[in-house]
Design a protein around this motif. Structure first.
Motif, PDB file in Angstrom:
ATOM      1  N   PRO A  92     -29.557 -38.062  36.835  1.00 24.05           N
ATOM      2  CA  PRO A  92     -30.011 -36.659  36.894  1.00 24.05           C
ATOM      3  C   PRO A  92     -29.817 -36.083  38.302  1.00 24.05           C
ATOM      4  CG  PRO A  92     -31.697 -38.084  35.956  1.00 24.05           C
ATOM      5  CD  PRO A  92     -30.632 -38.984  36.493  1.00 24.05           C
ATOM      6  N   GLY A 119     -27.767 -33.198  24.491  1.00 28.93           N
ATOM      7  CA  GLY A 119     -27.104 -34.116  25.421  1.00 28.93           C
ATOM      8  C   GLY A 119     -28.115 -34.598  26.449  1.00 28.93           C
ATOM      9  N   THR A 120     -29.084 -35.366  25.993  1.00 27.54           N
ATOM     10  CA  THR A 120     -30.264 -35.637  26.829  1.00 27.54           C
ATOM     11  C   THR A 120     -30.044 -36.707  27.893  1.00 27.54           C
ATOM     12  OG1 THR A 120     -32.673 -35.842  26.676  1.00 27.54           O
ATOM     13  CG2 THR A 120     -31.385 -37.404  25.354  1.00 27.54           C
ATOM     14  N   GLY A 121     -29.051 -37.589  27.725  1.00 24.74           N
ATOM     15  CA  GLY A 121     -28.803 -38.628  28.743  1.00 24.74           C
ATOM     16  C   GLY A 121     -30.030 -39.501  28.958  1.00 24.74           C
ATOM     17  N   ILE A 125     -34.293 -33.806  31.246  1.00 19.97           N
ATOM     18  CA  ILE A 125     -34.755 -32.429  31.006  1.00 19.97           C
ATOM     19  C   ILE A 125     -35.895 -32.446  29.986  1.00 19.97           C
ATOM     20  CG2 ILE A 125     -34.097 -30.170  30.091  1.00 19.97           C
ATOM     21  CD1 ILE A 125     -31.230 -30.687  31.100  1.00 19.97           C
ATOM     22  N   ASP A 142     -28.383 -36.764  21.449  1.00 21.87           N
ATOM     23  CA  ASP A 142     -27.218 -37.224  22.207  1.00 21.87           C
ATOM     24  C   ASP A 142     -26.283 -37.935  21.223  1.00 21.87           C
ATOM     25  OD1 ASP A 142     -26.998 -37.617  25.590  1.00 21.87           O
ATOM     26  OD2 ASP A 142     -25.481 -38.578  24.335  1.00 21.87           O
ATOM     27  N   LEU A 143     -25.018 -37.911  21.606  1.00 19.52           N
ATOM     28  CA  LEU A 143     -23.992 -38.595  20.833  1.00 19.52           C
ATOM     29  C   LEU A 143     -23.987 -40.093  21.155  1.00 19.52           C
ATOM     30  CD1 LEU A 143     -21.156 -38.102  19.355  1.00 19.52           C
ATOM     31  CD2 LEU A 143     -20.221 -37.862  21.632  1.00 19.52           C
ATOM     32  N   SER A 144     -24.424 -40.408  22.372  1.00 15.78           N
ATOM     33  CA  SER A 144     -24.309 -41.770  22.871  1.00 15.78           C
ATOM     34  C   SER A 144     -25.549 -42.591  22.499  1.00 15.78           C
ATOM     35  CB  SER A 144     -24.138 -41.714  24.400  1.00 15.78           C
ATOM     36  OG  SER A 144     -24.585 -42.908  24.989  1.00 15.78           O
ATOM     37  N   ALA A 147     -27.185 -44.032  25.686  1.00 16.01           N
ATOM     38  CA  ALA A 147     -27.992 -43.056  26.428  1.00 16.01           C
ATOM     39  C   ALA A 147     -29.333 -42.852  25.710  1.00 16.01           C
ATOM     40  CB  ALA A 147     -27.248 -41.733  26.557  1.00 16.01           C
ATOM     41  N   HIS A 167     -26.967 -37.471  17.420  1.00  9.72           N
ATOM     42  CA  HIS A 167     -26.365 -36.307  16.767  1.00  9.72           C
ATOM     43  C   HIS A 167     -25.222 -35.780  17.625  1.00  9.72           C
ATOM     44  CE1 HIS A 167     -26.514 -32.785  14.052  1.00  9.72           C
ATOM     45  NE2 HIS A 167     -26.055 -32.148  15.119  1.00  9.72           N
ATOM     46  N   LEU A 169     -23.113 -32.691  18.756  1.00  8.75           N
ATOM     47  CA  LEU A 169     -23.303 -31.237  18.784  1.00  8.75           C
ATOM     48  C   LEU A 169     -22.166 -30.491  18.102  1.00  8.75           C
ATOM     49  CD1 LEU A 169     -21.441 -29.616  21.185  1.00  8.75           C
ATOM     50  CD2 LEU A 169     -22.826 -31.095  22.625  1.00  8.75           C
ATOM     51  N   ARG A 170     -21.010 -31.162  17.957  1.00  4.90           N
ATOM     52  CA  ARG A 170     -19.875 -30.497  17.286  1.00  4.90           C
ATOM     53  C   ARG A 170     -20.144 -30.289  15.799  1.00  4.90           C
ATOM     54  NH1 ARG A 170     -15.720 -34.610  20.043  1.00  4.90           N
ATOM     55  NH2 ARG A 170     -17.451 -35.918  19.369  1.00  4.90           N
ATOM     56  N   ASN A 184     -27.522 -29.475  29.566  1.00  2.00           N
ATOM     57  CA  ASN A 184     -26.605 -29.711  30.685  1.00  2.00           C
ATOM     58  C   ASN A 184     -25.434 -30.456  30.051  1.00  2.00           C
ATOM     59  OD1 ASN A 184     -25.237 -30.443  32.987  1.00  2.00           O
ATOM     60  ND2 ASN A 184     -26.695 -32.039  33.583  1.00  2.00           N
ATOM     61  N   PRO A 185     -24.490 -29.707  29.466  1.00  2.00           N
ATOM     62  CA  PRO A 185     -23.426 -30.359  28.690  1.00  2.00           C
ATOM     63  C   PRO A 185     -22.342 -30.934  29.606  1.00  2.00           C
ATOM     64  CG  PRO A 185     -23.118 -27.980  28.676  1.00  2.00           C
ATOM     65  CD  PRO A 185     -24.344 -28.246  29.513  1.00  2.00           C
ATOM     66  N   PRO A 186     -21.496 -31.798  29.072  1.00  2.00           N
ATOM     67  CA  PRO A 186     -20.361 -32.249  29.887  1.00  2.00           C
ATOM     68  C   PRO A 186     -19.432 -31.058  30.100  1.00  2.00           C
ATOM     69  CG  PRO A 186     -20.251 -33.162  27.651  1.00  2.00           C
ATOM     70  CD  PRO A 186     -21.491 -32.350  27.726  1.00  2.00           C
TER      71      PRO A 186
HETATM   72  C1  LIG Z   1     -23.938 -34.017  31.736  1.00  2.00           C
HETATM   73  S1  LIG Z   1     -24.765 -35.211  30.737  1.00  2.00           S
HETATM   74  C2  LIG Z   1     -26.425 -34.584  30.844  1.00  2.00           C
HETATM   75  C3  LIG Z   1     -27.481 -35.635  30.749  1.00  2.00           C
HETATM   76  C4  LIG Z   1     -28.895 -35.119  31.037  1.00  2.00           C
HETATM   77  N1  LIG Z   1     -29.255 -34.033  30.136  1.00  2.00           N
HETATM   78  C5  LIG Z   1     -29.026 -34.652  32.475  1.00  2.00           C
HETATM   79  O1  LIG Z   1     -29.011 -33.437  32.701  1.00  2.00           O
HETATM   80  O2  LIG Z   1     -29.118 -35.504  33.382  1.00  2.00           O
HETATM   81  C6  LIG Z   1     -24.216 -34.735  29.109  1.00  2.00           C
HETATM   82  C7  LIG Z   1     -24.785 -35.541  27.966  1.00  2.00           C
HETATM   83  O3  LIG Z   1     -24.219 -35.013  26.755  1.00  2.00           O
HETATM   84  C8  LIG Z   1     -23.903 -36.082  25.879  1.00  2.00           C
HETATM   85  N2  LIG Z   1     -22.829 -35.633  24.975  1.00  2.00           N
HETATM   86  C9  LIG Z   1     -21.498 -35.522  25.247  1.00  2.00           C
HETATM   87  N3  LIG Z   1     -20.832 -35.067  24.163  1.00  2.00           N
HETATM   88  C10 LIG Z   1     -21.773 -34.862  23.193  1.00  2.00           C
HETATM   89  C11 LIG Z   1     -21.707 -34.410  21.838  1.00  2.00           C
HETATM   90  N4  LIG Z   1     -20.545 -34.075  21.281  1.00  2.00           N
HETATM   91  N5  LIG Z   1     -22.855 -34.345  21.129  1.00  2.00           N
HETATM   92  C12 LIG Z   1     -24.043 -34.693  21.691  1.00  2.00           C
HETATM   93  N6  LIG Z   1     -24.160 -35.130  22.967  1.00  2.00           N
HETATM   94  C13 LIG Z   1     -23.049 -35.216  23.706  1.00  2.00           C
HETATM   95  C14 LIG Z   1     -23.493 -37.216  26.796  1.00  2.00           C
HETATM   96  O4  LIG Z   1     -23.624 -38.479  26.155  1.00  2.00           O
HETATM   97  C15 LIG Z   1     -24.445 -37.020  27.982  1.00  2.00           C
HETATM   98  O5  LIG Z   1     -25.615 -37.778  27.824  1.00  2.00           O
END
Ligand SMILES: C[S@@+](CC[C@H](N)C(=O)[O-])C[C@H]1O[C@@H](n2cnc3c(N)ncnc32)[C@H](O)[C@@H]1O
Length: 273
Positions: A92, A119-121, A125, A142-144, A147, A167, A169-170, A184-186
């Protein structure tokens, strides 16, 4: 060798690969000795024994190979929380603390608001909102799977409640209606991966860093799960804020705002459904 001397030598060595060499050296020495950073300064003249030196050398060697200090320590501060961190999820960042600040401002006065963190990682948050807004009903996806495991460990050790779902998000966003959707998406373009510091590129999960169209997908899907009047709060990459604000307006969000991070860069974008 005395503590102060060891610290200076380590900071000098780490200066070749780290912009925060002195801080890194102090954090790692405090960790090796089981002390706080402040305590190091009251013990500057204490000689270190061979076991302490060997343990410290091993930690400094890891950092010199670009491993982030947070992963070496296994925990990292985020707002009022100390989170477990490891290579299963992104570390974070300070700018994400501003994202939480904006969420708390939007939730102020609501009793038991519903919140979705996309995308909670580590859970940073989601857990900070659960911690700082009494009664918040937080869901995090989260997808992972790895994580999510780490987020669950964090929720348990902090004794904070949240619902965790695997889950993508797509496929749209689950549940609702929510008072607030945050993410906080990638947002690193695949072509920019090589421009990242090795500390980030070689250690943090690429699924957390690289994402094409994630921000847009969340903004679209959030329209279906936000209550009318509910807020979408997004962290964006440097230089992406005005374009994101424009996309939110095009999707029908009102009251768009941009917030700066502590270095003055536009990093948080909000809109109201
Ligand atoms: C930038 S990190 C943010 C992690 C955390 N929320 C933070 O702010 O420290 C993005 C998160 O989105 C997740 N993620 C990426 N693609 C995703 C998808 N298609 N569906 C759900 N989560 C996804 C990743 O696994 C990662 O944990």
């Amino acid at each position: 060798m005395r503590l102060g001397e060891v610290l200076s030598l380590a900071a000098g060595h780490l200066g070749k690969t780290s912009e925060t060499a002195r801080l890194d050296a102090e954090l790692l020495l405090a960790y090796a000795l089981g002390r706080t950073r402040i305590e190091l300064y009251t013990d500057f003249d204490r000689p270190l024994d061979e076991f302490e030196l060997a343990a410290y050398r091993a930690l400094v060697a890891r950092r010199a190979r670009h491993e982030p200090v947070a992963y070496i320590l296994g925990e990292w501060g985020f707002r009022r929380l100390t989170l477990y961190v490891d290579r299963r999820a992104l570390i974070p960042r300070p700018e994400t603390e501003i994202v939480v600040e904006r969420c708390l401002a939007r939730l102020r006065g609501l009793v038991e608001p519903t919140v979705l963190d996309v995308g909670t990682g580590t859970g940073a948050i989601a857990l900070a909102i659960a911690d700082e807004h009494a009664g918040a009903q937080v869901t995090a996806i989260d997808l992972s799977t790895s994580a999510l495991e780490l987020a669950r460990e964090n929720a348990e050790h902090l004794s904070l409640a949240m619902e965790l779902l695997e889950h993508d998000l797509r496929n749209g966003l689950p549940g609702g209606p929510y008072d607030l959707v945050v993410s906080n998406p990638p947002y690193v373009e695949p072509s920019d991966l090589d421009t990242l510091l090795p500390d980030v590129r070689d250690y943090e999960p690429h699924v957390a860093l690289v994402g094409v169209g994630a921000t847009e997908a969340i903004a679209r899907a959030a329209c279906d799960v936000l209550r009318p009047g509910g807020w979408l709060v997004l962290e964006v990459g440097d230089g992406q804020a005005s374009q994101t604000l424009g996309r939110l307006a095009a999707l029908g969000y009102g009251d768009g705002t941009i917030t700066l991070d502590l270095t003055g860069r536009e990093r948080v974008v909000e809109g109201r459904r």
